[in-house]
Design an enzyme around this catalytic site. Structure first.
Site, PDB file in Angstrom:
ATOM      1  CB  CYS A   1     -37.783  10.342  18.025  1.00 21.94           C
ATOM      2  SG  CYS A   1     -39.563  10.823  18.974  1.00 21.94           S
TER       3      CYS A   1
ATOM      4  N   GLY B   1     -34.011  12.758  24.294  1.00 24.76           N
ATOM      5  CA  GLY B   1     -32.855  12.866  23.466  1.00 24.76           C
ATOM      6  C   GLY B   1     -32.187  11.705  22.664  1.00 24.76           C
TER       7      GLY B   1
ATOM      8  CD  GLU C   1     -40.509   8.650  26.133  1.00 22.82           C
ATOM      9  OE1 GLU C   1     -40.279   7.961  25.140  1.00 22.82           O
ATOM     10  OE2 GLU C   1     -41.381   8.456  26.874  1.00 22.82           O
TER      11      GLU C   1
ATOM     12  CD  GLU D   1     -32.490   8.816  16.046  1.00 27.10           C
ATOM     13  OE1 GLU D   1     -31.721   9.090  16.687  1.00 27.10           O
ATOM     14  OE2 GLU D   1     -33.798   9.068  16.096  1.00 27.10           O
TER      15      GLU D   1
ATOM     16  CE  LYS E   1     -29.200  21.461  28.913  1.00 27.76           C
ATOM     17  NZ  LYS E   1     -29.298  21.559  27.307  1.00 27.76           N
TER      18      LYS E   1
ATOM     19  CB  THR F   1     -27.452  12.281  25.029  1.00 19.54           C
ATOM     20  OG1 THR F   1     -27.008  12.762  24.006  1.00 19.54           O
ATOM     21  CG2 THR F   1     -27.266  13.435  26.151  1.00 19.54           C
TER      22      THR F   1
ATOM     23  CB  THR G   1     -29.605   6.119  21.747  1.00 21.10           C
ATOM     24  OG1 THR G   1     -31.188   5.998  21.230  1.00 21.10           O
ATOM     25  CG2 THR G   1     -29.362   4.793  22.176  1.00 21.10           C
TER      26      THR G   1
HETATM   27  P1  NDP Z   1     -29.269  15.034  22.622  1.00 19.57           P
HETATM   28  O1  NDP Z   1     -29.358  14.018  23.211  1.00 19.57           O
HETATM   29  O2  NDP Z   1     -27.770  15.734  21.870  1.00 19.57           O
HETATM   30  O3  NDP Z   1     -29.565  16.156  23.457  1.00 19.57           O
HETATM   31  C1  NDP Z   1     -30.765  16.294  24.467  1.00 19.57           C
HETATM   32  C2  NDP Z   1     -30.735  17.104  25.524  1.00 19.57           C
HETATM   33  O4  NDP Z   1     -29.748  16.543  26.431  1.00 19.57           O
HETATM   34  C3  NDP Z   1     -30.195  18.529  25.274  1.00 19.57           C
HETATM   35  O5  NDP Z   1     -30.710  19.456  26.055  1.00 19.57           O
HETATM   36  C4  NDP Z   1     -28.848  18.221  25.472  1.00 19.57           C
HETATM   37  O6  NDP Z   1     -27.996  19.599  25.788  1.00 19.57           O
HETATM   38  C5  NDP Z   1     -28.790  17.481  26.895  1.00 19.57           C
HETATM   39  N1  NDP Z   1     -27.537  16.851  27.131  1.00 19.57           N
HETATM   40  C6  NDP Z   1     -26.348  16.761  26.275  1.00 19.57           C
HETATM   41  N2  NDP Z   1     -25.404  16.030  26.921  1.00 19.57           N
HETATM   42  C7  NDP Z   1     -26.048  15.846  28.359  1.00 19.57           C
HETATM   43  C8  NDP Z   1     -25.547  15.127  29.328  1.00 19.57           C
HETATM   44  N3  NDP Z   1     -24.245  14.390  29.383  1.00 19.57           N
HETATM   45  N4  NDP Z   1     -26.229  15.020  30.369  1.00 19.57           N
HETATM   46  C9  NDP Z   1     -27.551  15.367  30.252  1.00 19.57           C
HETATM   47  N5  NDP Z   1     -27.977  16.143  29.266  1.00 19.57           N
HETATM   48  C10 NDP Z   1     -27.387  16.383  28.426  1.00 19.57           C
HETATM   49  O7  NDP Z   1     -30.479  15.168  21.482  1.00 19.57           O
HETATM   50  P2  NDP Z   1     -30.725  16.246  20.587  1.00 19.57           P
HETATM   51  O8  NDP Z   1     -31.133  17.498  21.196  1.00 19.57           O
HETATM   52  O9  NDP Z   1     -29.647  16.198  19.534  1.00 19.57           O
HETATM   53  O10 NDP Z   1     -32.124  15.572  19.921  1.00 19.57           O
HETATM   54  C11 NDP Z   1     -32.217  14.741  19.057  1.00 19.57           C
HETATM   55  C12 NDP Z   1     -32.347  13.277  19.606  1.00 19.57           C
HETATM   56  O11 NDP Z   1     -33.367  13.304  20.207  1.00 19.57           O
HETATM   57  C13 NDP Z   1     -32.742  12.277  18.389  1.00 19.57           C
HETATM   58  O12 NDP Z   1     -31.872  11.221  18.399  1.00 19.57           O
HETATM   59  C14 NDP Z   1     -33.979  11.858  18.789  1.00 19.57           C
HETATM   60  O13 NDP Z   1     -34.289  10.598  18.130  1.00 19.57           O
HETATM   61  C15 NDP Z   1     -34.255  12.146  19.983  1.00 19.57           C
HETATM   62  N6  NDP Z   1     -35.763  12.367  20.274  1.00 19.57           N
HETATM   63  C16 NDP Z   1     -36.481  11.180  21.084  1.00 19.57           C
HETATM   64  C17 NDP Z   1     -37.495  11.247  21.267  1.00 19.57           C
HETATM   65  C18 NDP Z   1     -38.332  10.497  21.761  1.00 19.57           C
HETATM   66  O14 NDP Z   1     -39.368  10.523  22.311  1.00 19.57           O
HETATM   67  N7  NDP Z   1     -37.985   8.981  22.027  1.00 19.57           N
HETATM   68  C19 NDP Z   1     -38.411  12.716  20.863  1.00 19.57           C
HETATM   69  C20 NDP Z   1     -37.595  13.477  20.183  1.00 19.57           C
HETATM   70  C21 NDP Z   1     -36.217  13.412  19.907  1.00 19.57           C
HETATM   71  P3  NDP Z   1     -27.416  20.089  24.401  1.00 19.57           P
HETATM   72  O15 NDP Z   1     -28.420  21.004  23.741  1.00 19.57           O
HETATM   73  O16 NDP Z   1     -26.381  21.219  25.241  1.00 19.57           O
HETATM   74  O17 NDP Z   1     -26.481  19.115  23.898  1.00 19.57           O
END
Ligand code: NDP
Length: 477
Positions: A279, A223, A245, A380, A171, A227, A225
């Site tokens: 990140c 994604g 992550e 962040e 996803k 979420t 924190t």
């Molecule tokens: P989000 O947490 O908004 O989304 C991540 C993914 O989760 C998307 O595909 C999103 O879909 C999906 N999602 C949203 N809600 C849910 C749910 N309730 N259950 C399961 N999946 C869900 O992150 P962003 O896409 O905004 O990315 C940015 C964030 O990612 C930043 O905080 C960054 O620090 C972190 N990140 C961490 C990394 C690491 O390795 N530690 C690397 C890269 C980024 P949808 O698009 O529909 O919201």
């Protein structure tokens, strides 16, 4: 460009026939449409993965490694297409899409192919018995990825997951569907058995139905924190294997004995790569008091010399932010920085390349004078905004670096490697670079502590996460 779900080897429309627009970050134009999948699509995809599991998990690791190699070859033949689609979808500079996203997506598949090919079973001899540790597949994996490094992170999960014999449902973020779609086309083109890799597009509805699905055995999530904590809650009733992550607020610690020129270059890159939307970005710069003024002057010059503009131009160093909403969030932090008493040394306002006025543009921004405890210095922001602080002595640098809920990464800049290693050891994160940043060896563990997540992926840590160890004890005659 309309993308479709990929389920059991077929590209199909969502059950609901609901769609959303895919917007270009750099122009604001509609560049395509994305299925808004719901629990029915997720259910179909999970069923396909369940059905494919017995045959796929029964293959020899060598055979699965061969499939990864085929995917790597096919991806490599589409290198320019990956780079183009990634820049179109994310607004990042094409040079970055080539040197990081496209390159790494290919090498992730090659690397895990090689690792799995050479994986030996561990054997522990006792006086009267032999123990063998077999790594078995976990089952069906849910792989959820964000928008900042779309194919880079998806391939980082898909390759070890299927390489270890699991089947998966992916996803991707709804904001960046294009290279995930391309990966499905590659999987289709090489003829991977149907159901081994499935993908549903959509928003959090699709994501949460997937992580909560009772036939999903493992969740690998990258994604935000907040979420991540929802994902952990939905995975917990069935004790699903979980890797998170999450976000980061990483410090770059600059000591007075650093190589000034290389440090300014490295700290600028760490702060603003991908418009600060990584990140691992070094978004808090801590500078030793005795060189603070000199460093700040050179750093601001370096930031102001960065070329902002059309992501498709080879010379562009900074592109657009991912969305209007995200731009608003980042601008909100700039207003907050001013309220908290910060001084904007450069940036702080939208910078709009004339021909791209509807895109999500923001000049790289440096804020000084904030208390290291302030919200802007500890939360962040995930954009091109960094705070810069003075410190005196190692202990204070470490104290400021650790003063955040996050614990993902950090960097230390010094010509004294012993000091670099000592300070790195005191920073409470999963990764610390000394005199470099984002210098990755795929064999090493990747992940964070505190609110930056749980678990590690990378090298044998990925193979461990995407498998269940089985101890077979053979009693001697
Ligand atoms: P989000 O947490 O908004 O989304 C991540 C993914 O989760 C998307 O595909 C999103 O879909 C999906 N999602 C949203 N809600 C849910 C749910 N309730 N259950 C399961 N999946 C869900 O992150 P962003 O896409 O905004 O990315 C940015 C964030 O990612 C930043 O905080 C960054 O620090 C972190 N990140 C961490 C990394 C690491 O390795 N530690 C690397 C890269 C980024 P949808 O698009 O529909 O919201």
């Amino acid at each position: 460009m309309k993308v479709l779900n990929y389920i059991h080897g077929e590209f199909i429309e969502p059950e609901s026939d609901h769609w959303m627009d895919n917007l270009s970050p750099s122009t604001g134009d509609v560049i395509g449409s994305i299925p808004l999948s719901d629990e029915r699509d997720v259910g179909n995809a999970v069923s396909a993965a369940v059905a494919a599991l017995p045959q796929w998990s029964g293959l020899e690791p060598l055979e699965r490694a061969g499939w990864l190699e085929k995917i790597a070859d096919c991806l490599e033949s589409k290198f320019e297409e990956i780079a183009y689609l990634e820049s179109l979808d994310t607004g990042k500079p094409i040079s970055l899409s080539r040197s990081v996203d496209a390159k790494r997506s290919v090498s992730n598949f090659r690397f895990f192919s090689e690792l799995i090919r050479n994986l030996d079973e561990e054997v522990f001899e006792m006086e009267d018995a032999t123990n063998i540790v077999k790594l078995k597949p976990v089952g069906v994996g849910a792989l959820i990825t964000p928008w900042n490094l779309p194919l880079y992170l998806l391939s980082w999960k898909v390759a070890p997951a299927i390489g270890m014999g699991n089947t998966v449902v992916c996803k991707p973020s709804e904001m960046t569907p294009l290279t995930a779609d391309l990966l499905m086309k590659v999987v289709d083109e090489v003829g991977l058995p149907p159901g081994v890799v499935n993908l549903v597009h959509g928003d959090g509805v699709a994501g949460s139905s997937l992580t909560g699905h009772s036939d999903v055995d493992l969740v690998s999530f990258t994604g935000g924190t907040e979420t991540g904590s929802k994902v952990a809650l939905s995975a917990s009733p069935k004790f699903k294997k979980l890797s998170l992550e999450l976000g980061g607020k990483n410090a770059s610690i600059v000591f007075s004995d650093c190589d000034m020129e290389k440090t300014v270059e490295g700290v600028t890159r760490a702060a603003f790569l991908n418009q600060g939307q990584v990140c691992l970005c070094g978004s808090r710069i801590l500078v030793e008091d005795s060189i603070y003024d000199e460093f700040v002057e050179l750093f601001v010059d370096s930031v102001e010399s960065m070329v902002i503009g059309d992501p498709m131009n080879d010379s562009t160093q900074l592109g657009a932010l991912i969305s209007k909403e995200h731009l608003k969030k980042v601008e909100g932090y700039i207003s907050l920085a001013i309220e908290e008493g910060g001084e904007i040394l450069t940036g702080g306002a939208p910078c709009i390349p004339k021909e791209l006025s509807e895109g999500n543009w923001l000049a790289p921004t440096v804020v000084a004078g904030l208390d290291p405890d302030s919200r802007c210095s500890t939360e962040e922001i995930f954009g091109p905004v960094v705070t810069i602080h003075r410190f005196e002595g190692e202990a204070r640098a470490v104290e400021i670096a650790n003063n955040t809920r996050y614990g993902l990464a950090g960097s230390v800049w010094t010509s004294d490697l012993e000091k670099g290693e000592r300070v790195a050891g005191m920073i409470h994160t999963g990764m610390v670079w000394v005199n470099t940043w984002l210098h990755r060896d795929l064999r090493v563990p990747f992940g964070g502590v505190k609110d930056s997540g749980i678990g590690r992926e990378g090298g044998r840590w990925s193979l461990g996460f995407f498998s269940e160890p089985l101890n077979v004890c053979l009693k001697h005659e």
